[in-house]
Design a protein around this motif. Sequence first.
Motif, short mmCIF file in Angstrom:
data_model
loop_
_atom_site.label_atom_id
_atom_site.label_comp_id
_atom_site.label_asym_id
_atom_site.label_seq_id
_atom_site.Cartn_x
_atom_site.Cartn_y
_atom_site.Cartn_z
N ASN A 143 0.96 -1.09 0.16
CA ASN A 143 0.12 0.13 -0.08
C ASN A 143 0.76 1.43 0.11
O ASN A 143 0.70 2.17 -0.61
CB ASN A 143 -0.92 -0.01 1.35
N MET A 144 2.01 1.17 0.84
CA MET A 144 2.85 2.34 0.83
C MET A 144 3.61 2.70 -0.47
O MET A 144 3.77 3.80 -0.76
CB MET A 144 4.05 2.21 2.02
N ALA A 145 4.08 1.52 -1.00
CA ALA A 145 4.72 1.56 -2.35
C ALA A 145 3.80 2.12 -3.63
O ALA A 145 4.07 2.96 -4.42
CB ALA A 145 4.99 0.29 -2.78
N LEU A 146 2.31 1.74 -3.45
CA LEU A 146 1.53 2.03 -4.46
C LEU A 146 1.23 3.64 -4.24
O LEU A 146 1.32 4.27 -5.26
CB LEU A 146 -0.01 1.25 -4.24
N ARG A 147 1.09 4.13 -2.89
CA ARG A 147 0.78 5.51 -2.80
C ARG A 147 2.23 6.39 -3.11
O ARG A 147 2.04 7.42 -3.78
CB ARG A 147 0.40 5.81 -1.54
N LYS A 148 3.32 5.78 -2.85
CA LYS A 148 4.49 6.48 -3.15
C LYS A 148 4.69 6.61 -4.65
O LYS A 148 5.25 7.61 -5.27
CB LYS A 148 5.83 5.79 -2.37
N LEU A 149 4.41 5.57 -5.43
CA LEU A 149 4.33 5.42 -7.05
C LEU A 149 3.67 6.48 -7.53
O LEU A 149 4.01 7.21 -8.29
CB LEU A 149 3.97 3.88 -7.40
N VAL A 150 2.35 6.74 -7.08
CA VAL A 150 1.48 7.50 -7.49
C VAL A 150 1.95 8.91 -7.17
O VAL A 150 2.11 9.95 -8.03
CB VAL A 150 0.07 7.30 -7.05
N ALA A 151 2.43 9.17 -6.04
CA ALA A 151 3.19 10.51 -5.61
C ALA A 151 4.28 11.02 -6.52
O ALA A 151 4.42 12.12 -6.86
CB ALA A 151 3.37 10.50 -4.12
N TYR A 152 5.07 9.96 -6.83
CA TYR A 152 6.06 10.28 -7.87
C TYR A 152 5.87 10.40 -9.31
O TYR A 152 6.66 10.37 -10.32
CB TYR A 152 7.17 9.19 -7.56
N GLY A 153 4.78 10.19 -9.67
CA GLY A 153 4.14 10.42 -10.95
C GLY A 153 3.95 9.19 -12.02
O GLY A 153 3.90 9.53 -13.18
N HIS A 154 4.29 8.06 -11.34
CA HIS A 154 4.17 6.87 -12.07
C HIS A 154 2.91 6.22 -12.40
O HIS A 154 1.76 6.32 -11.49
CB HIS A 154 4.82 5.75 -11.29
N GLU A 155 2.46 5.96 -13.58
CA GLU A 155 1.38 5.21 -14.10
C GLU A 155 1.30 3.79 -12.99
O GLU A 155 2.21 3.09 -13.18
CB GLU A 155 1.13 4.91 -15.46
N VAL A 156 0.16 3.65 -12.25
CA VAL A 156 0.15 2.25 -11.62
C VAL A 156 -1.16 1.54 -11.85
O VAL A 156 -2.17 2.16 -11.88
CB VAL A 156 0.12 2.77 -10.17
N VAL A 157 -1.04 0.20 -11.99
CA VAL A 157 -2.22 -0.59 -11.93
C VAL A 157 -1.87 -1.56 -10.76
O VAL A 157 -0.65 -1.68 -10.39
CB VAL A 157 -2.22 -1.28 -13.32
N ALA A 158 -2.92 -2.17 -10.11
CA ALA A 158 -2.74 -3.13 -9.02
C ALA A 158 -3.37 -4.15 -8.99
O ALA A 158 -4.67 -4.31 -9.61
CB ALA A 158 -2.72 -2.20 -7.85
N PHE A 159 -3.03 -5.46 -8.77
CA PHE A 159 -3.76 -6.63 -8.53
C PHE A 159 -3.40 -6.91 -6.97
O PHE A 159 -2.53 -7.00 -6.38
CB PHE A 159 -3.04 -7.87 -9.28
N GLY A 160 -4.94 -7.38 -6.05
CA GLY A 160 -4.70 -7.75 -4.96
C GLY A 160 -5.85 -8.96 -4.92
O GLY A 160 -6.69 -8.96 -5.50
N LEU A 161 -6.07 -9.41 -3.61
CA LEU A 161 -7.12 -10.17 -3.22
C LEU A 161 -8.30 -9.54 -2.83
O LEU A 161 -9.52 -10.02 -2.68
CB LEU A 161 -6.59 -11.17 -2.12
N LYS A 162 -8.39 -8.18 -2.36
CA LYS A 162 -9.60 -7.46 -1.97
C LYS A 162 -9.56 -6.36 -2.80
O LYS A 162 -8.65 -5.48 -3.14
CB LYS A 162 -9.52 -6.89 -0.36
#
Length: 122
Positions: free
Chosen positions: A21-40
């Motif tokens: 979750n921290m990495a996802l938020r930081k990637l977004v903050a740094y301007g990277h395009e993010v897609v995500a897969f998880g169980l929930k």
Amino acid sequence: MKKSKKTLVFGASLNPSRYSNMALRKLVAYGHEVVAFGLKEGSVEGVVIDTELKPYEAVDSITLYMNATRQEPFYDYLIALQPDRVIFNPGTENPEFFKRLREANIEFEMACTLVMLSTDQY
């Protein structure tokens, strides 16, 4: 600012205390395009966490947040995405998957996405 690198956070969590979750938020903050897969299902910083495997296109990096024993069913899927690299965060190291990635000519590294972003190595 560096070119945005489309990143798949694999094993994303809605829990703010989890590293994925921290990495996802930081990637977004740094301007990277993010897609995500998880169980929930849910979303973090506007990024929807998918609970089904999607054929994401042009993925530069996959950052793994799933332990080695849970990765095996996803080897073929992750390789088929043809990322430039796979980042094995602490606790996700997997020699069997390393071998498969090597055979597919996909780079991989054992590193921490959070540290890489903080030290401008992403």
